[in-house]
Design an enzyme around this catalytic site. Structure first.
Site, PDB file in Angstrom:
ATOM      1  N   HIS A  21      15.853  37.566   4.991  1.00  0.00           N
ATOM      2  CA  HIS A  21      16.996  37.512   4.070  1.00  0.00           C
ATOM      3  C   HIS A  21      18.235  36.955   4.774  1.00  0.00           C
ATOM      4  O   HIS A  21      19.346  37.231   4.350  1.00  0.00           O
ATOM      5  CB  HIS A  21      17.282  38.909   3.508  1.00  0.00           C
ATOM      6  N   HIS A  22      18.029  36.185   5.835  1.00  0.00           N
ATOM      7  CA  HIS A  22      19.220  35.620   6.488  1.00  0.00           C
ATOM      8  C   HIS A  22      19.917  34.648   5.553  1.00  0.00           C
ATOM      9  O   HIS A  22      21.098  34.372   5.710  1.00  0.00           O
ATOM     10  CB  HIS A  22      18.843  34.929   7.807  1.00  0.00           C
ATOM     11  N   ARG A  23      19.181  34.123   4.591  1.00  0.00           N
ATOM     12  CA  ARG A  23      19.746  33.343   3.484  1.00  0.00           C
ATOM     13  C   ARG A  23      19.105  33.885   2.219  1.00  0.00           C
ATOM     14  O   ARG A  23      17.907  34.232   2.220  1.00  0.00           O
ATOM     15  CB  ARG A  23      19.365  31.865   3.596  1.00  0.00           C
ATOM     16  N   LYS A  80      12.489  32.333  -1.065  1.00  0.00           N
ATOM     17  CA  LYS A  80      11.787  31.304  -1.838  1.00  0.00           C
ATOM     18  C   LYS A  80      10.383  31.127  -1.314  1.00  0.00           C
ATOM     19  O   LYS A  80      10.162  31.117  -0.109  1.00  0.00           O
ATOM     20  CB  LYS A  80      12.569  29.980  -1.669  1.00  0.00           C
ATOM     21  N   LYS A 120      10.185  26.791   7.536  1.00  0.00           N
ATOM     22  CA  LYS A 120      10.198  25.514   6.821  1.00  0.00           C
ATOM     23  C   LYS A 120      11.584  25.248   6.201  1.00  0.00           C
ATOM     24  O   LYS A 120      12.150  24.174   6.356  1.00  0.00           O
ATOM     25  CB  LYS A 120       9.151  25.623   5.706  1.00  0.00           C
ATOM     26  N   SER A 131      12.113  21.767  -4.743  1.00  0.00           N
ATOM     27  CA  SER A 131      12.360  23.025  -5.455  1.00  0.00           C
ATOM     28  C   SER A 131      13.840  23.403  -5.360  1.00  0.00           C
ATOM     29  O   SER A 131      14.432  23.898  -6.316  1.00  0.00           O
ATOM     30  CB  SER A 131      11.521  24.156  -4.855  1.00  0.00           C
ATOM     31  N   LYS A 168       6.593  34.711  -0.315  1.00  0.00           N
ATOM     32  CA  LYS A 168       5.333  34.197  -0.867  1.00  0.00           C
ATOM     33  C   LYS A 168       4.698  35.267  -1.734  1.00  0.00           C
ATOM     34  O   LYS A 168       4.849  36.462  -1.472  1.00  0.00           O
ATOM     35  CB  LYS A 168       4.356  33.842   0.264  1.00  0.00           C
TER      36      LYS A 168
HETATM   37  P1  NAD Z   1      -4.366  23.227  -5.226  1.00  0.00           P
HETATM   38  O1  NAD Z   1      -4.991  24.439  -5.785  1.00  0.00           O
HETATM   39  O2  NAD Z   1      -3.627  22.313  -6.128  1.00  0.00           O
HETATM   40  O3  NAD Z   1      -5.433  22.324  -4.437  1.00  0.00           O
HETATM   41  C1  NAD Z   1      -6.272  22.779  -3.419  1.00  0.00           C
HETATM   42  C2  NAD Z   1      -7.543  21.950  -3.486  1.00  0.00           C
HETATM   43  O4  NAD Z   1      -8.373  22.255  -2.370  1.00  0.00           O
HETATM   44  C3  NAD Z   1      -8.368  22.243  -4.743  1.00  0.00           C
HETATM   45  O5  NAD Z   1      -8.633  21.030  -5.425  1.00  0.00           O
HETATM   46  C4  NAD Z   1      -9.633  22.903  -4.207  1.00  0.00           C
HETATM   47  O6  NAD Z   1     -10.779  22.630  -5.004  1.00  0.00           O
HETATM   48  C5  NAD Z   1      -9.733  22.263  -2.829  1.00  0.00           C
HETATM   49  N1  NAD Z   1     -10.554  23.006  -1.884  1.00  0.00           N
HETATM   50  C6  NAD Z   1     -10.724  24.348  -1.766  1.00  0.00           C
HETATM   51  N2  NAD Z   1     -11.595  24.635  -0.779  1.00  0.00           N
HETATM   52  C7  NAD Z   1     -11.983  23.437  -0.257  1.00  0.00           C
HETATM   53  C8  NAD Z   1     -12.863  23.070   0.798  1.00  0.00           C
HETATM   54  N3  NAD Z   1     -13.512  23.969   1.515  1.00  0.00           N
HETATM   55  N4  NAD Z   1     -13.007  21.745   1.076  1.00  0.00           N
HETATM   56  C9  NAD Z   1     -12.354  20.812   0.363  1.00  0.00           C
HETATM   57  N5  NAD Z   1     -11.507  21.107  -0.643  1.00  0.00           N
HETATM   58  C10 NAD Z   1     -11.331  22.396  -0.958  1.00  0.00           C
HETATM   59  O7  NAD Z   1      -3.417  23.775  -4.056  1.00  0.00           O
HETATM   60  P2  NAD Z   1      -2.186  23.023  -3.395  1.00  0.00           P
HETATM   61  O8  NAD Z   1      -0.972  23.457  -4.111  1.00  0.00           O
HETATM   62  O9  NAD Z   1      -2.487  21.581  -3.225  1.00  0.00           O
HETATM   63  O10 NAD Z   1      -2.149  23.751  -1.966  1.00  0.00           O
HETATM   64  C11 NAD Z   1      -2.993  23.345  -0.904  1.00  0.00           C
HETATM   65  C12 NAD Z   1      -2.389  23.820   0.416  1.00  0.00           C
HETATM   66  O11 NAD Z   1      -1.059  23.284   0.546  1.00  0.00           O
HETATM   67  C13 NAD Z   1      -2.236  25.343   0.562  1.00  0.00           C
HETATM   68  O12 NAD Z   1      -2.372  25.675   1.913  1.00  0.00           O
HETATM   69  C14 NAD Z   1      -0.792  25.575   0.147  1.00  0.00           C
HETATM   70  O13 NAD Z   1      -0.244  26.772   0.686  1.00  0.00           O
HETATM   71  C15 NAD Z   1      -0.130  24.345   0.756  1.00  0.00           C
HETATM   72  N6  NAD Z   1       1.157  23.982   0.157  1.00  0.00           N
HETATM   73  C16 NAD Z   1       1.290  23.760  -1.176  1.00  0.00           C
HETATM   74  C17 NAD Z   1       2.548  23.409  -1.681  1.00  0.00           C
HETATM   75  C18 NAD Z   1       2.749  23.063  -3.139  1.00  0.00           C
HETATM   76  O14 NAD Z   1       3.853  22.620  -3.491  1.00  0.00           O
HETATM   77  N7  NAD Z   1       1.763  23.192  -4.017  1.00  0.00           N
HETATM   78  C19 NAD Z   1       3.647  23.325  -0.834  1.00  0.00           C
HETATM   79  C20 NAD Z   1       3.475  23.546   0.541  1.00  0.00           C
HETATM   80  C21 NAD Z   1       2.219  23.867   1.016  1.00  0.00           C
END
Ligand code: NAD
Length: 456
Positions: A69-71, A75, A99, A367, A111
């Site tokens: 909660h430093h900011r 999110k 991040k 965001s 989260k």
């Molecule tokens: P998503 O659900 O849209 O997509 C994830 C994809 O990975 C799916 O299509 C799924 O079928 C596939 N998948 C799952 N297991 C798999 C495997 N073993 N091999 C190959 N593909 C596989 O999720 P996302 O939002 O794209 O998030 C993916 C990663 O990115 C997560 O670690 C998430 O925390 C990170 N992330 C997401 C965001 C965001 O804005 N959505 C932001 C920062 C980080």
């Protein structure tokens, strides 16, 4: 002082803590302050019932962790996965704190996680779960424009964010800023153009920045620039698809992709949009024409390429498979895809790892723009444009001009953060980019704590 009992030091959170410790050794902050920066401030674990279509009741377990909660507000995204644990959301919340600090987004990290498999739920069930989860968060003050602002993560997207905003608005009808309680909303529901693609696009910018420095790419045996760079992407969801699509637009060649059902390889390159369209039609990647197919998704780690983008889940690159990786650059689209043990193997092989806390920070950056837009109650560019063109109605809907603003600001943010992290990396002689990114983030957060003092 002793650390609060019950905090996990293993698993995903343990990996984040170990990265933190590795970097903290290169800072001069007081150990007490480092403890405050390191651990999660608050975790809310809840269980709630959901009525199914046949009249039966199922219990859903869910979490929200606020790391720092430093900011404020805090999110971070909401993950829908039957495998999500409290340890995972604590790890992901911590990564959000670092991040945000790196890309100058004035939020603490948070989260959420809901233990459901969205692929096995009906849309109606998902809506009931999402709305009930929102109500649970509200009950304990774990959501609100000034308190804690969720966003999409693995298994969620604009649709779920729209339900959250609507539920919050129904329960707080007099809050004029209610729509700023969540980001990643559909554009028609006060979202911002460019948010859906932002994380993947940011991954592309991060790679582009890293490969643009001749002295950094020379030891990797690569030429500066994206043109012709051969890329493999694991996970074609929100992050993976948009990263692949943007990289391809900018001259990189996507030589392999992997999804749950397997992996495909095409040394001359794939058309990512065609792959995604055909997968939607047939339900599988593996029947794509003219490619070599592999039934194990992990086969993609052994593909010959310059850049590997793990964009599915954490811990997928571990001690057992790191040795197979042939990529010179690993760009962490996912959060925590490389375990600390695998990282050492990769660094020993001379690879460059672009760490998650920088690489996938594009999502939270945009965001932040969406939150600002919701608090301002006006689209970016609307007032300036209206004054310029003499018409107040020309930009009532989210415009392509706003989209352009967002894209430019995202690219600038990723470029600026890269310059800062690289400067710390090189000027302080740090061993790798992740350590540099953590050092930079820890310094910023520590300074924020020190400057504000301690209540009471
Ligand atoms: P998503 O659900 O849209 O997509 C994830 C994809 O990975 C799916 O299509 C799924 O079928 C596939 N998948 C799952 N297991 C798999 C495997 N073993 N091999 C190959 N593909 C596989 O999720 P996302 O939002 O794209 O998030 C993916 C990663 O990115 C997560 O670690 C998430 O925390 C990170 N992330 C997401 C965001 C965001 O804005 N959505 C932001 C920062 C980080």
């Amino acid at each position: 002082m002793a650390i609060t009992p019950g905090l996990t030091e293993t698993g995903f959170f343990g990996s984040v803590l170990s990265n933190f410790d590795r970097a903290a050794r290169h800072t001069k902050h007081h150990p007490g302050l480092l403890d405050q920066v390191k651990y999660c401030n608050a975790v809310y674990r809840m269980r709630f019932p959901i009525r199914m279509e046949d009249g039966s009741v199922e219990v859903v377990e869910a979490y929200r962790a606020e790391h720092s909660h430093h900011r404020t507000p805090t999110k971070g995204g909401i993950r829908f996965s039957e495998d999500v644990t409290q340890d995972d959301v604590m790890a992901l919340a911590a990564l959000m704190t670092f991040k945000c600090a790196l890309v100058r987004v004035p939020f603490g990290g948070a989260k959420g996680g809901v233990c459901v498999n969205p692929q096995r739920c009906t849309v109606e069930q998902l809506e009931r779960i999402t709305r009930r989860y929102t109500a649970e968060l509200l009950k304990k003050d774990f959501i609100g424009p000034a308190v804690d602002v969720p966003a999409p993560d693995y298994g969620t997207g604009p649709r779920e964010m729209g339900w959250i905003a609507d539920t919050y608005r129904m329960m707080r009808p007099h809050d004029l800023d209610a729509l700023a309680c969540v980001t990643g909303k559909p554009v028609e529901q006060h979202g911002i153009p460019g948010r859906t693609e932002a994380t993947g696009r940011g991954v592309c910018h991060a790679i582009e920045e890293c490969v643009s420095v001749p002295e950094d790419v020379k030891p990797l045996g690569l030429k500066p620039g994206l043109s012709g760079v051969r890329v493999v992407v694991q996970g074609l969801g929100n992050v993976g698809y948009h990263a692949a699509h943007t990289l391809q637009e900018r001259g990189a060649v996507i030589v392999g992709v992997a999804e749950r059902e397997g992996a495909i390889l095409a040394a001359d390159g794939l058309d990512v949009d065609a792959v995604v369209a055909r997968r939607r039609e047939t339900g599988t990647l593996l029947e794509h024409p003219g490619v070599k197919s592999f039934e194990r998704p992990e086969a993609c780690f052994g593909f010959d390429c310059d850049v590997l983008i793990p964009a599915a889940l954490e811990g997928v690159i571990h001690e057992g498979n790191a040795g197979q990786i042939r990529a010179r650059i690993i760009a962490e689209g996912a959060n925590g895809p490389v375990t600390p043990e695998a990282e050492q193997v990769l660094l020993d092989k001379g690879a460059l790892i672009i760490p998650d806390i920088y690489c996938n920070a594009g999502g939270v950056t945009v965001s932040y723009f969406e939150w600002l837009k919701n608090l301002n109650h006006v689209s970016f560019g609307r007032i300036g444009s209206a004054a310029q063109h003499g018409s107040a109605t020309a930009h009532l809907s989210p415009s392509s001009e706003e989209h352009e603003h967002v894209r430019r600001a995202l690219a600038d943010t990723m470029a600026f953060a890269h310059r800062e992290v690289r400067e710390v990396w090189r000027s302080r002689g740090l061993p790798d980019l992740r350590t540099a990114a953590f050092v930079q983030a820890i310094d910023k957060i520590a300074v924020a704590y020190e400057s504000v003092g301690i209540f009471p």
